[in-house]
Write a protein that holds these residues in place. Structure first.
Motif, short mmCIF file in Angstrom:
data_model
loop_
_atom_site.label_atom_id
_atom_site.label_comp_id
_atom_site.label_asym_id
_atom_site.label_seq_id
_atom_site.Cartn_x
_atom_site.Cartn_y
_atom_site.Cartn_z
N LEU A 14 6.06 16.32 -7.66
CA LEU A 14 6.92 15.09 -6.99
C LEU A 14 6.48 14.31 -7.02
O LEU A 14 4.81 14.94 -6.21
N ASN A 15 6.05 12.73 -7.18
CA ASN A 15 5.44 12.11 -5.98
C ASN A 15 5.57 12.17 -4.75
O ASN A 15 6.83 11.12 -4.26
N ARG A 16 4.92 12.36 -3.59
CA ARG A 16 4.90 12.39 -2.35
C ARG A 16 4.37 11.74 -1.34
O ARG A 16 4.21 11.63 -0.06
N TRP A 17 3.28 10.56 -2.52
CA TRP A 17 2.49 9.92 -1.53
C TRP A 17 2.34 8.87 -1.94
O TRP A 17 1.77 7.64 -1.61
N ARG A 18 3.45 8.24 -2.82
CA ARG A 18 3.55 6.21 -2.88
C ARG A 18 3.73 5.61 -2.29
O ARG A 18 2.71 4.80 -1.94
N SER A 19 4.28 5.71 -0.87
CA SER A 19 4.48 4.60 -0.14
C SER A 19 3.12 4.64 0.30
O SER A 19 2.68 3.56 0.91
N HIS A 20 2.52 5.43 1.04
CA HIS A 20 1.12 5.20 1.79
C HIS A 20 -0.16 4.44 0.73
O HIS A 20 -0.49 4.18 1.18
N ALA A 21 0.20 5.16 -0.78
CA ALA A 21 -0.79 4.67 -1.24
C ALA A 21 -0.05 3.03 -1.54
O ALA A 21 -1.45 2.39 -1.57
N TYR A 22 0.70 2.29 -1.41
CA TYR A 22 1.14 0.86 -1.79
C TYR A 22 0.59 0.61 -0.02
O TYR A 22 -0.20 -0.13 -0.10
N LEU A 23 0.99 1.58 0.74
CA LEU A 23 0.68 0.89 2.53
C LEU A 23 -1.31 0.37 1.98
O LEU A 23 -1.36 -0.73 2.72
N LEU A 24 -1.15 1.64 1.96
CA LEU A 24 -3.01 1.47 1.81
C LEU A 24 -3.71 0.20 0.72
O LEU A 24 -4.36 -0.46 1.37
N PHE A 25 -3.39 0.72 -0.01
CA PHE A 25 -3.79 -0.87 -0.61
C PHE A 25 -3.00 -2.53 -0.37
O PHE A 25 -3.56 -3.51 -0.30
N SER A 26 -1.84 -2.36 0.41
CA SER A 26 -1.28 -3.80 0.48
C SER A 26 -2.62 -4.22 2.07
O SER A 26 -2.43 -5.19 2.10
N ASN A 27 -2.39 -3.15 2.61
CA ASN A 27 -3.77 -3.40 3.89
C ASN A 27 -5.04 -3.71 3.90
O ASN A 27 -5.39 -4.63 3.79
N TRP A 28 -5.55 -3.12 2.63
CA TRP A 28 -7.04 -4.14 2.28
C TRP A 28 -6.77 -5.19 1.59
O TRP A 28 -7.69 -5.93 2.27
N LEU A 29 -5.72 -5.65 0.83
CA LEU A 29 -6.03 -6.63 0.36
C LEU A 29 -5.55 -7.76 1.12
O LEU A 29 -6.17 -9.00 1.08
N ASN A 30 -4.67 -7.92 2.47
CA ASN A 30 -4.63 -8.80 3.08
C ASN A 30 -5.07 -8.70 4.65
O ASN A 30 -6.05 -9.92 4.87
N TYR A 31 -5.98 -7.91 5.08
CA TYR A 31 -6.84 -7.63 6.12
C TYR A 31 -8.09 -6.84 5.87
O TYR A 31 -9.02 -8.42 6.47
N TYR A 32 -9.01 -6.81 4.31
CA TYR A 32 -9.46 -7.51 4.37
C TYR A 32 -10.22 -7.98 3.55
O TYR A 32 -11.75 -8.13 3.33
N VAL A 33 -9.48 -8.92 2.48
CA VAL A 33 -9.74 -9.29 1.12
C VAL A 33 -9.11 -11.53 1.44
O VAL A 33 -9.81 -11.77 2.19
N TYR A 34 -7.99 -10.47 1.20
CA TYR A 34 -6.47 -12.50 2.77
C TYR A 34 -7.71 -12.89 3.48
O TYR A 34 -8.39 -13.91 3.61
N GLN A 35 -7.45 -11.72 4.55
CA GLN A 35 -7.37 -12.44 5.81
C GLN A 35 -9.32 -12.61 5.97
O GLN A 35 -9.57 -13.82 7.34
N GLU A 36 -9.80 -12.48 5.25
CA GLU A 36 -11.77 -12.37 5.49
C GLU A 36 -12.07 -13.28 4.06
O GLU A 36 -13.32 -14.20 4.79
N THR A 37 -11.64 -13.41 3.33
CA THR A 37 -12.54 -14.15 2.37
C THR A 37 -12.42 -15.53 2.33
O THR A 37 -10.88 -15.80 3.31
N PRO A 38 -13.42 -16.40 1.93
CA PRO A 38 -13.33 -18.11 1.94
C PRO A 38 -11.97 -18.59 1.20
O PRO A 38 -12.22 -18.00 0.20
N TYR A 39 -12.04 -19.66 1.12
CA TYR A 39 -11.12 -20.09 0.72
C TYR A 39 -11.76 -20.90 -0.71
O TYR A 39 -11.42 -20.65 -1.91
N GLU A 40 -12.64 -21.05 -0.02
CA GLU A 40 -13.97 -21.61 -0.84
C GLU A 40 -14.42 -21.29 -1.03
O GLU A 40 -15.79 -21.59 -0.02
N TRP A 41 -15.64 -20.40 -2.37
CA TRP A 41 -16.81 -19.68 -2.72
C TRP A 41 -17.44 -20.90 -2.11
O TRP A 41 -17.28 -21.23 -3.89
N ASP A 42 -19.06 -20.46 -1.54
CA ASP A 42 -19.79 -21.97 -1.52
C ASP A 42 -20.88 -20.97 -2.48
O ASP A 42 -21.22 -19.87 -2.01
#
Length: 302
Positions: free
Chosen positions: A274-302
């Motif tokens: 059984l997969n007993r870690w799925r929810s935390h896997a989704y949460l980890l990737f979602s947090n990474w994308l949101n807080y460390y990628v989306y919130q930090e990346t520039p809108y336009e790369w110079d």
């Protein structure tokens, strides 16, 4: 929100059948938004399986996510067709003049070799050096995490007495970081490796934070204090059957591999895991994308 991948990628049909929100290029160009551009350096031998596992988790994003795959030019993978690589993958020379919002470096079955003896080590160090200026945040998995700890922070791996395989309990060491927002105090995650990194060296390093650890599996999640690098020593991206198939593969090779710990029901290799870690896997990737990628990346790369 959707993840944008080529409609002919084998993972597309698999994920569509799982009701993952997908989008192909034709629909993506009609949306007037700035997508996140994620580069995946896939070092795993069964590339198509890893593609599906990672894309599944990246799908849980607040924005449109464009994904590109990278493979090494200095080593030819033996477990994937060249036509698949030519159609869906790029080499570093093809992307080195671009900038990416996020990058994932996967594990690789080379952990028993010293880093410098890995065929593509020089190429990998060039990519990791390039990522310092061309990528907002990097997520490193298993051997990829060990490689990052060694290259960026001088922390070497060591060989374990036997293979560490199974599903282990992990505990939060630092509850204030956004990467772990929403995590339970105790959660499960799979490991499958022959080597480890010294937890005490991560704790003592001035540039690193130990975020999560396991009494049996050791350091699991670490992050640089500048939040640019996230290192995960296990395989939280694995699906339910991956450890089982690895175990059967090892047995077929005649290896003395222990049954993955706390994985099969009643410790029976014939039982359905059984997969007993799925929810935390989704949460980890979602947090990474949101807080460390989306919130930090520039809108336009110079």
């Amino acid at each position: 929100m959707p993840i944008n991948i080529p409609s002919k990628l084998p993972a597309y049909d698999v994920l569509e059948n799982e009701n993952i929100f997908l989008m192909d290029d034709k629909r993506a160009v009609t949306q007037d938004i700035r997508p996140l551009n994620i580069l995946i350096l896939n070092l795993m031998p069964e590339k198509e399986r890893t593609e599906t596992q990672l894309l599944r988790l990246l799908s849980n994003s607040p924005l449109q996510v464009n994904v590109e795959f990278l493979h090494t030019a200095t080593y030819e993978s033996k477990n994937v067709s060249q036509s698949h690589l030519h159609q869906f993958y790029k080499t570093f020379d093809q992307v080195k003049d671009r900038r990416y919002d996020g990058m994932i470096i996967t594990g690789a079955p080379v952990e028993l070799l010293p880093f410098e003896e890995v065929d593509y080590w020089k190429e990998l160090t060039k990519i990791m050096e390039w990522s310092k200026t061309n990528v907002t945040s990097c997520l490193h998995i298993c051997w990829g995490a060990q490689a990052a700890l060694y290259y960026h922070y001088g922390i070497n791996k060591y060989t374990l007495p036997q293979k560490l395989t199974g599903v282990f309990r992990h505990y939060i060491m630092n509850s204030t970081v956004e990467l772990l927002r929403g995590f339970d105090d105790e959660y499960l995650a799979p490991h499958s490796r022959y080597t480890d990194v010294p937890e005490e060296e991560i704790i003592a390093h001035d540039d690193l934070l130990l975020l999560s650890s396991s009494e049996e599996a050791g350091a699991f999640m670490a992050m640089s204090k500048d939040e640019k690098h996230v290192m995960i020593t296990g395989h939280i991206e694995y699906d339910a059957y991956t450890l089982s198939e690895e175990y059967q593969r090892d047995i077929a090779k005649g290896l003395e591999t222990a049954i993955p710990k706390d994985y099969f029901p009643k410790n029976d290799p014939e039982a359905k895991p059984l997969n007993r870690w799925r929810s935390h896997a989704y949460l980890l990737f979602s947090n990474w994308l949101n807080y460390y990628v989306y919130q930090e990346t520039p809108y336009e790369w110079d």
